[in-house]
Design a protein around this motif. Sequence first.
Motif, PDB file in Angstrom:
ATOM      1  N   TYR A 103       0.825  -1.204   0.000  1.00  0.00           N
ATOM      2  CA  TYR A 103       0.000   0.000   0.000  1.00  0.00           C
ATOM      3  C   TYR A 103       0.866   1.263   0.000  1.00  0.00           C
ATOM      4  O   TYR A 103       1.991   1.253   0.504  1.00  0.00           O
ATOM      5  CB  TYR A 103      -0.911   0.015   1.233  1.00  0.00           C
ATOM      6  CG  TYR A 103      -1.993  -1.040   1.187  1.00  0.00           C
ATOM      7  CD1 TYR A 103      -3.246  -0.755   0.663  1.00  0.00           C
ATOM      8  CD2 TYR A 103      -1.746  -2.327   1.655  1.00  0.00           C
ATOM      9  CE1 TYR A 103      -4.236  -1.721   0.616  1.00  0.00           C
ATOM     10  CE2 TYR A 103      -2.736  -3.305   1.611  1.00  0.00           C
ATOM     11  CZ  TYR A 103      -3.972  -2.997   1.088  1.00  0.00           C
ATOM     12  OH  TYR A 103      -4.945  -3.959   1.044  1.00  0.00           O
ATOM     13  N   PRO A 104       0.356   2.349  -0.553  1.00  0.00           N
ATOM     14  CA  PRO A 104       1.088   3.620  -0.509  1.00  0.00           C
ATOM     15  C   PRO A 104       1.275   4.077   0.936  1.00  0.00           C
ATOM     16  O   PRO A 104       0.535   3.677   1.831  1.00  0.00           O
ATOM     17  CB  PRO A 104       0.168   4.586  -1.286  1.00  0.00           C
ATOM     18  CG  PRO A 104      -0.736   3.712  -2.086  1.00  0.00           C
ATOM     19  CD  PRO A 104      -0.916   2.461  -1.302  1.00  0.00           C
ATOM     20  N   ALA A 105       2.264   4.923   1.138  1.00  0.00           N
ATOM     21  CA  ALA A 105       2.557   5.440   2.477  1.00  0.00           C
ATOM     22  C   ALA A 105       1.319   6.100   3.081  1.00  0.00           C
ATOM     23  O   ALA A 105       0.647   6.909   2.429  1.00  0.00           O
ATOM     24  CB  ALA A 105       3.700   6.441   2.415  1.00  0.00           C
ATOM     25  N   GLY A 106       1.011   5.741   4.303  1.00  0.00           N
ATOM     26  CA  GLY A 106      -0.120   6.320   5.004  1.00  0.00           C
ATOM     27  C   GLY A 106      -1.463   5.740   4.643  1.00  0.00           C
ATOM     28  O   GLY A 106      -2.490   6.224   5.116  1.00  0.00           O
ATOM     29  N   SER A 107      -1.489   4.685   3.799  1.00  0.00           N
ATOM     30  CA  SER A 107      -2.764   4.130   3.338  1.00  0.00           C
ATOM     31  C   SER A 107      -2.948   2.671   3.723  1.00  0.00           C
ATOM     32  O   SER A 107      -3.814   1.992   3.176  1.00  0.00           O
ATOM     33  CB  SER A 107      -2.875   4.268   1.810  1.00  0.00           C
ATOM     34  OG  SER A 107      -2.791   5.623   1.418  1.00  0.00           O
ATOM     35  N   VAL A 108      -2.117   2.159   4.621  1.00  0.00           N
ATOM     36  CA  VAL A 108      -2.245   0.766   5.027  1.00  0.00           C
ATOM     37  C   VAL A 108      -3.541   0.594   5.824  1.00  0.00           C
ATOM     38  O   VAL A 108      -3.778   1.317   6.791  1.00  0.00           O
ATOM     39  CB  VAL A 108      -1.041   0.323   5.889  1.00  0.00           C
ATOM     40  CG1 VAL A 108      -1.170  -1.140   6.268  1.00  0.00           C
ATOM     41  CG2 VAL A 108       0.260   0.557   5.134  1.00  0.00           C
TER      42      VAL A 108
END
Length: 224
Positions: A57-62
């Motif tokens: 997942y993209p950073a901050g979107s887990v």
Amino acid sequence: SFIMAGLDAARAELAKTEAALAALPSGPDPAEVARLEALLAAHRDTVAQYEQMAARYPAGSVPSFIMAGLDAARAELAKTEADLAALIGNAPTASSPTHFHPAAPTPIATPIVETSPVVARLILADGSEIMLPPGKSEYVIGREDPVSNIFPEIDLTPYGGETGGVSRQHARIVCVGNQWSIIDLNSTNHTRVNGNRIEPQTPTPISDGTKLQFGRLVATFRLG
């Protein structure tokens, strides 16, 4: 003479048994060591799988349920490592030289876990209300057992936990950001969410009004 003969025979058997006892291997039970080592391998594999999922997942979107699962897996890994260290005297065995100094998990871009400012509580069927202590992001639910050094944040003993089939460490409620979830800790009588039994060590999202069941003890999860 028969008394003396009996005494000599008894002494001989005593010496034989003492020698046999002295010949027994000292140290921890090899079977228990092997079990804990296998459990360590399983926990490490679980942690690695969660880290791989989070890394996609993209950073901050887990998603919060992945982070909750990762936190729970890491906690179980640390607990098993401590159990094995206590069993063999905190010294690695020849067959497992790295069990007590595991490499740090590969850094991944994940949101910072913060305690929720929202007040959470459990409302039992008889109307009793249990507040979740503020300032924490994880709450173990179970029954206090000083002999085993078990002191869960939510002790259900005064509410009929023992007769209700609540395990000493029954479940864990986790808050990641604004998402709450519950994880069954391999309890004997299981954990249910809205009537459905959940799998052990698998984070299940919960929200205000969710019905929780620990063994036979029923509660409603409330926020605010």
